[in-house]
Motif scaffolding. Sequence first.
Motif, PDB file in Angstrom:
ATOM      1  N   TRP A 251      -7.591   4.348   2.703  1.00  0.00           N
ATOM      2  CA  TRP A 251      -7.053   5.621   2.218  1.00  0.00           C
ATOM      3  C   TRP A 251      -6.300   5.413   0.905  1.00  0.00           C
ATOM      4  N   THR A 252      -5.565   4.305   0.832  1.00  0.00           N
ATOM      5  CA  THR A 252      -4.840   4.002  -0.407  1.00  0.00           C
ATOM      6  C   THR A 252      -5.806   3.762  -1.560  1.00  0.00           C
TER       7      THR A 252
ATOM      8  N   THR B  31      -5.491  14.493  -3.803  1.00  0.00           N
ATOM      9  CA  THR B  31      -5.085  13.106  -4.059  1.00  0.00           C
ATOM     10  C   THR B  31      -3.688  12.829  -3.516  1.00  0.00           C
TER      11      THR B  31
ATOM     12  N   THR C 116       0.822  -1.210   0.000  1.00  0.00           N
ATOM     13  CA  THR C 116       0.000   0.000   0.000  1.00  0.00           C
ATOM     14  C   THR C 116       0.858   1.263   0.000  1.00  0.00           C
TER      15      THR C 116
ATOM     16  N   ALA D 116       1.752   2.322  -9.724  1.00  0.00           N
ATOM     17  CA  ALA D 116       1.340   1.666  -8.486  1.00  0.00           C
ATOM     18  C   ALA D 116       1.987   0.285  -8.360  1.00  0.00           C
TER      19      ALA D 116
ATOM     20  N   GLY E 177      -7.359   7.074  -2.597  1.00  0.00           N
ATOM     21  CA  GLY E 177      -6.400   7.882  -3.338  1.00  0.00           C
ATOM     22  C   GLY E 177      -6.173   7.379  -4.747  1.00  0.00           C
ATOM     23  N   LEU E 178      -6.089   6.060  -4.910  1.00  0.00           N
ATOM     24  CA  LEU E 178      -5.880   5.486  -6.241  1.00  0.00           C
ATOM     25  C   LEU E 178      -7.091   5.722  -7.147  1.00  0.00           C
TER      26      LEU E 178
ATOM     27  N   LEU F 271      -2.727  10.160  -0.462  1.00  0.00           N
ATOM     28  CA  LEU F 271      -1.771   9.075  -0.695  1.00  0.00           C
ATOM     29  C   LEU F 271      -0.482   9.282   0.097  1.00  0.00           C
TER      30      LEU F 271
ATOM     31  N   SER G  80       1.169   4.014  -2.967  1.00  0.00           N
ATOM     32  CA  SER G  80       0.785   5.388  -2.639  1.00  0.00           C
ATOM     33  C   SER G  80       1.896   6.379  -2.984  1.00  0.00           C
TER      34      SER G  80
ATOM     35  N   ALA H 216       1.466   9.126  -5.997  1.00  0.00           N
ATOM     36  CA  ALA H 216       1.573  10.530  -5.589  1.00  0.00           C
ATOM     37  C   ALA H 216       2.659  11.235  -6.389  1.00  0.00           C
TER      38      ALA H 216
END
Length: 342
Positions: free
Chosen positions: A210-211, A252, A78, A294, A214-215, A256, A82, A86
């Motif tokens: 959260w990951t 975003t 993760t 990613a 964000g993705l 991340l 992230s 980012a």
Amino acid sequence: MEGNTAAAAEPRSVLPQAALSLVLCITLAGACLLSLWVGAQDISIATIMQSFTSYNAANVQEMIVQTLRFPRLLAALTCGASFAVAGAIMQGVTNNPMASPSILGINAGAGFGLAVAMILFPQGSLGLSLVFSFAGAAIATLAIFLLAQTKGAGRGAVFLALAGTAIGAVFGAVTQAMTVYFEVAQDMSYWTAGGISGVRMEQSLFILPWTILGLLMAMGIARSVTLLAFGEEVAIGLGSKIQRIRILAGITVLILGGSAVAVAGPVGFVGLVTPHIARRIVGIDYRKVIPLSAILGALLVVVADIVSRTIHPPYETPLGAVTALVGVPFFLWLIRRKRGVR
């Protein structure tokens, strides 16, 4: 203009993208299995598989896999994804090949927020620490995007890198002074080194949503980021709302970067290196760059974590030091190329 845009979007790799992506996914799966296998305790592959199919808490080896190694692997996946995404978003929005959460001071901002949380709420929960980490990262993110919008600044890669270094240095100095004065330096020291060896399942599961969020947000703005990567004039000409894109991109990056730094510490250069590799493979279309970044980010952090355990057993090398071995030479090469040095 359209011809140039199409040409720039063409991937540079001669290998079929689908085949190469499949190879990377298989490599990542192998690295994940190796991460569960490598450690101070010798555990067979059969025992690892059994811990997932029919977990027996009374079996010490299965307990090690499920309570120590698997949470660590999940955190590596993760956090790596992230950091990488980012960095890809920052490079696309600022049109700056040297942008990343570590280079531009966002990691240092998150560290400042975490230090404030430790001082004000020494017995605070992980969620509270994450909120303060977000807040610190938000301040740094805001500073960077304001600099990026300054006339001429967004186009100066070296300028933004130097500005980010200065922002990171300020946050780092203030954080260090605070932790020493309030006597929480020892609590911050392990986090500052960057690592996931102490991560438990609670932390890994906490960062997971959260990951994912964000993705999903990154994929939602991927097309707009692609247009910005061609330059503001192109994006505006095609009807993009620059300010709106930058705000969404900042949120975003904040989600991340802030969540990953809160768990793993300031692991540097993952967000710098992986987007460049992804663009070399699939071109500048961020609808492809983001998912590939990613995968590459997760792979880099998982492999770096394995290396950190095996360099000097039974002691562990900080994860941030391992990623720096890859990132620093790459960063210097980018600077030389930007200045036209051959």
